[in-house]
Motif scaffolding. Structure first.
Motif, mmCIF file in Angstrom:
data_model
loop_
_atom_site.group_PDB
_atom_site.id
_atom_site.type_symbol
_atom_site.label_atom_id
_atom_site.label_comp_id
_atom_site.label_asym_id
_atom_site.label_seq_id
_atom_site.Cartn_x
_atom_site.Cartn_y
_atom_site.Cartn_z
ATOM 1 N N SER A 110 0.815 -1.215 0.000
ATOM 2 C CA SER A 110 0.000 0.000 0.000
ATOM 3 C C SER A 110 0.852 1.271 0.000
ATOM 4 N N ASP A 111 2.105 1.174 0.430
ATOM 5 C CA ASP A 111 2.988 2.342 0.398
ATOM 6 C C ASP A 111 3.403 2.699 -1.022
ATOM 7 N N PHE A 112 3.148 1.791 -1.963
ATOM 8 C CA PHE A 112 3.556 2.011 -3.346
ATOM 9 C C PHE A 112 2.343 2.095 -4.276
ATOM 10 N N GLU A 113 1.226 2.572 -3.739
ATOM 11 C CA GLU A 113 0.001 2.649 -4.542
ATOM 12 C C GLU A 113 0.161 3.559 -5.749
ATOM 13 N N GLU A 114 0.988 4.597 -5.625
ATOM 14 C CA GLU A 114 1.189 5.536 -6.725
ATOM 15 C C GLU A 114 2.409 5.187 -7.582
ATOM 16 N N SER A 115 3.185 4.171 -7.150
ATOM 17 C CA SER A 115 4.390 3.809 -7.903
ATOM 18 C C SER A 115 4.702 2.321 -7.748
ATOM 19 N N PRO A 116 3.804 1.456 -8.190
ATOM 20 C CA PRO A 116 4.033 0.014 -8.041
ATOM 21 C C PRO A 116 5.306 -0.468 -8.729
ATOM 22 N N LEU A 117 5.683 0.195 -9.824
ATOM 23 C CA LEU A 117 6.893 -0.225 -10.538
ATOM 24 C C LEU A 117 8.141 0.020 -9.691
ATOM 25 N N ASP A 118 8.081 1.006 -8.830
ATOM 26 C CA ASP A 118 9.179 1.270 -7.896
ATOM 27 C C ASP A 118 9.385 0.057 -6.995
ATOM 28 N N LEU A 119 8.304 -0.491 -6.472
ATOM 29 C CA LEU A 119 8.409 -1.675 -5.635
ATOM 30 C C LEU A 119 8.962 -2.853 -6.438
ATOM 31 N N CYS A 120 8.509 -3.012 -7.672
ATOM 32 C CA CYS A 120 9.018 -4.096 -8.521
ATOM 33 C C CYS A 120 10.538 -4.042 -8.619
ATOM 34 N N GLY A 121 11.067 -2.845 -8.852
ATOM 35 C CA GLY A 121 12.500 -2.682 -9.023
ATOM 36 C C GLY A 121 13.299 -3.016 -7.786
ATOM 37 N N ARG A 122 12.659 -2.975 -6.627
ATOM 38 C CA ARG A 122 13.343 -3.292 -5.364
ATOM 39 C C ARG A 122 13.360 -4.790 -5.078
ATOM 40 N N LEU A 123 12.670 -5.568 -5.917
ATOM 41 C CA LEU A 123 12.507 -7.002 -5.667
ATOM 42 C C LEU A 123 13.271 -7.885 -6.645
ATOM 43 N N VAL A 124 13.796 -7.298 -7.723
ATOM 44 C CA VAL A 124 14.517 -8.067 -8.735
ATOM 45 C C VAL A 124 15.774 -7.305 -9.148
ATOM 46 N N GLN A 125 16.722 -8.015 -9.744
ATOM 47 C CA GLN A 125 17.938 -7.355 -10.220
ATOM 48 C C GLN A 125 17.688 -6.572 -11.496
ATOM 49 N N GLU A 126 16.684 -6.948 -12.247
ATOM 50 C CA GLU A 126 16.397 -6.303 -13.518
ATOM 51 C C GLU A 126 15.974 -4.850 -13.359
ATOM 52 N N ASP A 127 16.333 -4.032 -14.335
ATOM 53 C CA ASP A 127 15.702 -2.738 -14.526
ATOM 54 C C ASP A 127 14.433 -2.969 -15.337
ATOM 55 N N LEU A 128 13.441 -2.097 -15.161
ATOM 56 C CA LEU A 128 12.124 -2.310 -15.760
ATOM 57 C C LEU A 128 11.647 -1.036 -16.446
ATOM 58 N N CYS A 129 11.295 -1.151 -17.722
ATOM 59 C CA CYS A 129 10.819 0.004 -18.493
ATOM 60 C C CYS A 129 9.480 -0.321 -19.130
ATOM 61 N N LEU A 130 8.517 0.587 -18.956
ATOM 62 C CA LEU A 130 7.180 0.396 -19.500
ATOM 63 C C LEU A 130 6.979 1.279 -20.731
ATOM 64 N N MET A 131 6.595 0.633 -21.826
ATOM 65 C CA MET A 131 6.382 1.328 -23.093
ATOM 66 C C MET A 131 4.891 1.280 -23.448
#
Length: 307
Positions: A110-131
Motif C-alpha cells: 500500500s505504500d507504493f500505490e502511486e508507484s508500483p513499478l518502484d516496488l518491482c524494481g526493489r525485488l529483482v535485479q532487472e531494470d524495468l521500463c514500460l512502453m
C-alpha cells in the motif's frame, strides 16, 4: 534459500560473440516465461545497491508519467506471482507485505500505490521500463532504472523508440522501422529476449553519464587489458502485458572482466573480429577507441592459446 538455486557468476553467463563479423540486428529469441526473471548470486548485493540509489538518486532511477499506473500495477502482480512460483523462498507475501527474509526487509504494498513499478524494481535485479502504444509509436512512460549504461532516464521519458535510440549509430536507418513493426506484433503469449553487449573500463553498475575517456582507459596495455576492461552484457526481455497491452522491457546487467575469456578462445577470437569489423562510429559510441589497440592484442593472444 531453500528450494531455489541462484545462478553462479564464476563464469560469464552470456558471451554474445557467436558471429565473427559485426552486423546490426535485433537478435531476438523466443522466451519461456519461466525464464523471464533471472536471479544470480549477486541478487542481494544488487538489491542493496538499488536501495541506496533510490535513497540518494531517486529522480535519476525512477520516473513515471500520468496514465501509467494501471500498467505499473499489472507489472507488480506479474513480478510477485513469478517470484513466488519460480524463485521459492526468495520473497514471501503476507496480506499487504512483501518480505525478503534473507535481508529482513519488509515492504508494504500500500505504500507504493502511486508507484508500483518502484516496488518491482526493489525485488529483482532487472531494470524495468514500460512502453505505451501511441500515435508516434511506443513511448517510455515509467521506469525503474538503477543500472543504466550511459543514458539518463529523465532525458528519455516520454520519447518514442526512435528518440530513445537516436544516438545509436545506424539505428534510425536500419533498425527503427523493424523495431516499431515488431513492437506492434508482440503477442502476450510470445515474449522474446536478446543480449546486448558493450565494453567498459568502469565496473560501476550505475552509469547514467557518457564519458569520452578516463585515466584508466589511457593506462591500459596489452598486459593489463584483461583485468581493466569489462564485458557489460545486458539480457533484455520484451513481453506484452495482457490487460493494458503495454510492453514491459527488462534489462538484467552482467559484468565480467575480459580476462574470463581465457577459457573461451573462440569467443575471444570472435570478439576481436567483431571489433575489427565494427564501424568507427559504433566504437566511438561505445567508448572503445581509447583502449581498442591493446585490447585487440590481448584478445589475439587469448585466441591463439589452447585450453
Amino acid at each position: 534459500m531453500p528450494g531455489f538455486q541462484f545462478i553462479s557468476r564464476n563464469e560469464p553467463v552470456y558471451l554474445p560473440f557467436s558471429r565473427p563479423k559485426y552486423k546490426i540486428s535485433m537478435g531476438l529469441v523466443a522466451l519461456q516465461l519461466k525464464d523471464w526473471i533471472e536471479a544470480d548470486e549477486y541478487f542481494y548485493d544488487e538489491l542493496k545497491e538499488k536501495k541506496q540509489l533510490l535513497i540518494s538518486n531517486y529522480p535519476e532511477v525512477f520516473a513515471s508519467r500520468p496514465g501509467s499506473l494501471p500498467a505499473q500495477t499489472e507489472v507488480l502482480a506479474l513480478v510477485l506471482k513469478h517470484m513466488e512460483k519460480y524463485c521459492p523462498g526468495v520473497l514471501t507475501i503476507e496480506q499487504d507485505e512483501v518480505i525478503l527474509p534473507k535481508l529482513k526487509w519488509k515492504f508494504r504494498i500500500s505504500d507504493f500505490e502511486e508507484s508500483p513499478l518502484d516496488l518491482c524494481g526493489r525485488l529483482v535485479q532487472e531494470d524495468l521500463c514500460l512502453m505505451a502504444p501511441g500515435p508516434d509509436g511506443y513511448t517510455l512512460e515509467a521506469a525503474s532504472l538503477c543500472f543504466p549504461a550511459r543514458w539518463r532516464l529523465m532525458d528519455k521519458m516520454g520519447l518514442p523508440m526512435s528518440g530513445i535510440h537516436k544516438p545509436v549509430p545506424d539505428y534510425s536507418e536500419k533498425l527503427s522501422r523493424p523495431v516499431d513493426s515488431f513492437f506492434n506484433r508482440i503477442d502476450v503469449d510470445r515474449p522474446v529476449w536478446r543480449v546486448n553487449w558493450s565494453l567498459t573500463t568502469d565496473p560501476t553498475m550505475f552509469q547514467p553519464v557518457r564519458q569520452k575517456h578516463s585515466a584508466s582507459e589511457l593506462s591500459i596495455t596489452s598486459k593489463n587489458a584483461g583485468d581493466k576492461v569489462y564485458m557489460r552484457c545486458e539480457r533484455q526481455t520484451l513481453r506484452r502485458l495482457p490487460n493494458t497491452g503495454w510492453i514491459l522491457f527488462t534489462i538484467k546487467t552482467y559484468l565480467d572482466k575480459v580476462s574470463k575469456l581465457h577459457k573461451y578462445p573462440k569467443e575471444a577470437q570472435n570478439l576481436s573480429s567483431l571489433l575489427r569489423s565494427a564501424p568507427t562510429t559504433l566504437l566511438s559510441y561505445k567508448n572503445i577507441n581509447h583502449f581498442l589497440e591493446p585490447l585487440l592484442v590481448y584478445l589475439d593472444e587469448l585466441a591463439d592459446q589452447k585450453v
